[in-house]
Scaffold this motif. Structure first.
Motif, mmCIF file in Angstrom:
data_model
loop_
_atom_site.group_PDB
_atom_site.id
_atom_site.type_symbol
_atom_site.label_atom_id
_atom_site.label_comp_id
_atom_site.label_asym_id
_atom_site.label_seq_id
_atom_site.Cartn_x
_atom_site.Cartn_y
_atom_site.Cartn_z
ATOM 1 N N ARG A 10 -1.491 16.819 4.961
ATOM 2 C CA ARG A 10 -0.155 16.985 5.536
ATOM 3 C C ARG A 10 0.953 16.999 4.486
ATOM 4 N N ALA A 11 0.635 16.637 3.262
ATOM 5 C CA ALA A 11 1.652 16.554 2.214
ATOM 6 C C ALA A 11 1.700 17.840 1.394
ATOM 7 N N PRO A 12 2.841 18.508 1.326
ATOM 8 C CA PRO A 12 2.945 19.702 0.496
ATOM 9 C C PRO A 12 2.939 19.315 -0.981
ATOM 10 N N ASP A 13 2.561 20.273 -1.830
ATOM 11 C CA ASP A 13 2.529 20.042 -3.275
ATOM 12 C C ASP A 13 1.769 18.757 -3.575
ATOM 13 N N THR A 14 0.482 18.784 -3.241
ATOM 14 C CA THR A 14 -0.337 17.580 -3.241
ATOM 15 C C THR A 14 -0.335 16.836 -4.572
ATOM 16 N N ARG A 15 -0.532 17.550 -5.675
ATOM 17 C CA ARG A 15 -0.620 16.865 -6.973
ATOM 18 C C ARG A 15 0.703 16.177 -7.315
ATOM 19 N N ARG A 16 1.814 16.889 -7.127
ATOM 20 C CA ARG A 16 3.103 16.279 -7.454
ATOM 21 C C ARG A 16 3.371 15.064 -6.569
ATOM 22 N N SER A 17 3.016 15.163 -5.300
ATOM 23 C CA SER A 17 3.204 14.017 -4.396
ATOM 24 C C SER A 17 2.374 12.828 -4.862
ATOM 25 N N PHE A 18 1.122 13.091 -5.251
ATOM 26 C CA PHE A 18 0.248 12.015 -5.720
ATOM 27 C C PHE A 18 0.797 11.385 -6.996
ATOM 28 N N GLU A 19 1.209 12.203 -7.942
ATOM 29 C CA GLU A 19 1.728 11.673 -9.201
ATOM 30 C C GLU A 19 3.013 10.881 -8.978
ATOM 31 N N SER A 20 3.856 11.347 -8.048
ATOM 32 C CA SER A 20 5.067 10.610 -7.707
ATOM 33 C C SER A 20 4.720 9.263 -7.094
ATOM 34 N N MET A 21 3.713 9.249 -6.220
ATOM 35 C CA MET A 21 3.296 8.011 -5.574
ATOM 36 C C MET A 21 2.776 7.006 -6.598
ATOM 37 N N VAL A 22 1.958 7.479 -7.520
ATOM 38 C CA VAL A 22 1.424 6.589 -8.554
ATOM 39 C C VAL A 22 2.552 6.072 -9.440
ATOM 40 N N GLY A 23 3.520 6.961 -9.748
ATOM 41 C CA GLY A 23 4.670 6.535 -10.551
ATOM 42 C C GLY A 23 5.458 5.424 -9.868
ATOM 43 N N LEU A 24 5.658 5.559 -8.554
ATOM 44 C CA LEU A 24 6.365 4.511 -7.818
ATOM 45 C C LEU A 24 5.552 3.221 -7.804
ATOM 46 N N ALA A 25 4.232 3.333 -7.677
ATOM 47 C CA ALA A 25 3.386 2.137 -7.683
ATOM 48 C C ALA A 25 3.558 1.362 -8.988
ATOM 49 N N HIS A 26 3.575 2.069 -10.099
ATOM 50 C CA HIS A 26 3.747 1.399 -11.390
ATOM 51 C C HIS A 26 5.153 0.818 -11.530
ATOM 52 N N SER A 80 0.840 -1.197 0.000
ATOM 53 C CA SER A 80 0.000 0.000 0.000
ATOM 54 C C SER A 80 0.872 1.242 0.000
ATOM 55 N N LEU A 81 0.556 2.167 -0.872
ATOM 56 C CA LEU A 81 1.188 3.486 -0.883
ATOM 57 C C LEU A 81 0.127 4.482 -0.453
ATOM 58 N N SER A 82 0.460 5.300 0.530
ATOM 59 C CA SER A 82 -0.554 6.154 1.152
ATOM 60 C C SER A 82 -0.114 7.613 1.177
ATOM 61 N N LEU A 83 -1.028 8.493 0.772
ATOM 62 C CA LEU A 83 -0.803 9.935 0.763
ATOM 63 C C LEU A 83 -1.802 10.601 1.694
ATOM 64 N N ASP A 84 -1.296 11.257 2.743
ATOM 65 C CA ASP A 84 -2.133 12.010 3.676
ATOM 66 C C ASP A 84 -2.263 13.420 3.102
ATOM 67 N N VAL A 85 -3.379 13.695 2.447
ATOM 68 C CA VAL A 85 -3.524 14.879 1.608
ATOM 69 C C VAL A 85 -3.279 16.180 2.367
#
Length: 322
Positions: free
Chosen positions: A252-268, A245-250
């Motif tokens: 608390r995370a700065p630069d939300t979109r970039r963090s999310f896209e980075s997380m999805v990239g790592l998942a793939h 599981s990769l989890s983003l606490d929206v």
């Protein structure tokens, strides 16, 4: 493909994103409600980590939040001042007791000359809104502290503060969102998981999850076993989780979109290396349309938080959503 089919696919992606985020909002609301029902104003010594159980040296411990200052947007602030510098030793000793009593939701800031002070109590946290009884107790303790130093007190009206706390808590409950992406299809080799995570800049922390932090050491997202089993440096070679599981606490995370896209990239990337597949928290394959739809909703949440004066990852947000 007809225009109708394209429209239906787009709507489907939005529904998937909406369900994913809605489920996490509901989980957070239920958690907040349970915490309100069972919380205690006193620390639970049974839950405190014994001094000898320090984080393992091979793990990087999460740093504390930034040094906070009283903030009228999220704190009840009492001011007190004296015609002379207040004795620091006695004041700090009394303040430490106040801080412990209120679960470290209290802040104290003084002027450079030691004559003027601001004592603040946080209106809201993930435990819920500040109650009237806690506020009365805090105000009484601060007034006693100020009197011991011969200082005059100026405090806001408490009923308005309690109402403000409830309104702020409602806003926080609506905005308290976690996005989870999973990689399933295991078992996955722990050594490969660690290698892929560290190659992407994540480090294993004391809670048994890999974490990515920015240059200011703010948490962006985490990677862990889907079943909650903690990783450790010693056991990674034997680890074989069925899913990750990769989890983003929206909030608390700065630069939300970039963090999310980075997380999805790592998942793939993990899915490619490990031979798994990327799905959302409900087991649905996470395609490009769903990712784009979630990112758009996160932009909306971020804008709402910014309009309220608590941008994701800001000192105020770190305090409110903790």
């Amino acid at each position: 493909m007809s225009e109708l089919q394209i429209a239906l696919l787009a709507i489907g992606a939005l529904v998937v994103a909406g369900v994913l985020i809605y489920n996490r909002v509901q989980e957070r609301r239920a958690k907040r409600a349970a915490q309100r029902a069972f919380r205690s104003g006193h620390d639970d010594v049974l839950l405190e980590q014994p001094a000898h159980e320090a984080p393992q040296p091979s793990m990087r411990a999460a740093p504390p939040d930034e040094t906070a200052q009283p903030d009228p947007a999220i704190d009840y602030i009492i001011e007190f001042a004296a015609g002379h510098p207040v004795a620091q030793g006695a004041l700090r000793e009394q303040w430490n007791a106040i801080e412990r009593r209120h679960a470290r939701r209290a802040l104290l800031a003084g002027s450079a000359d030691g004559r003027a002070w601001r004592a603040a109590l946080q209106l809201v946290s993930r435990d819920g809104a500040l109650g009237e009884a806690d506020l009365i107790e805090f105000r009484s303790a601060v007034e006693t502290l100020a009197a011991s130093g011969g200082a005059a007190v100026s405090a806001p009206e408490m009923r308005a503060a309690v109402e403000a706390a409830r309104a702020l808590d409602d806003f926080c409950a609506e905005s308290d969102i976690q996005v989870v992406v999973q990689v399933n299809g295991g078992p996955f080799a722990g050594t490969k998981i660690r290698a892929a995570a560290e190659a992407s800049g994540l480090a294993l922390e004391a809670d048994g999850k890999f974490a990515l932090r920015d240059d200011a050491q703010r948490l962006l997202y985490t990677l862990g076993a889907q079943d909650g089993t903690a990783f450790s440096a010693a056991t990674m070679p034997e680890a074989a989780p069925q899913a990750l599981s990769l989890s983003l606490d929206v909030t608390r995370a700065p630069d939300t979109r970039r963090s999310f896209e980075s997380m999805v990239g790592l998942a793939h990337q993990l899915a490619s290396v490990l031979g798994g597949r990327v799905v959302d928290d409900n087991g649905n394959v996470l395609d490009e349309r769903a990712v784009a739809a979630i990112a758009a909703q996160l932009d909306s949440v971020r804008a709402r938080l910014e309009a309220h004066g608590v941008p994701p990852g800001s000192p105020a947000a770190l305090r409110l959503f903790s």
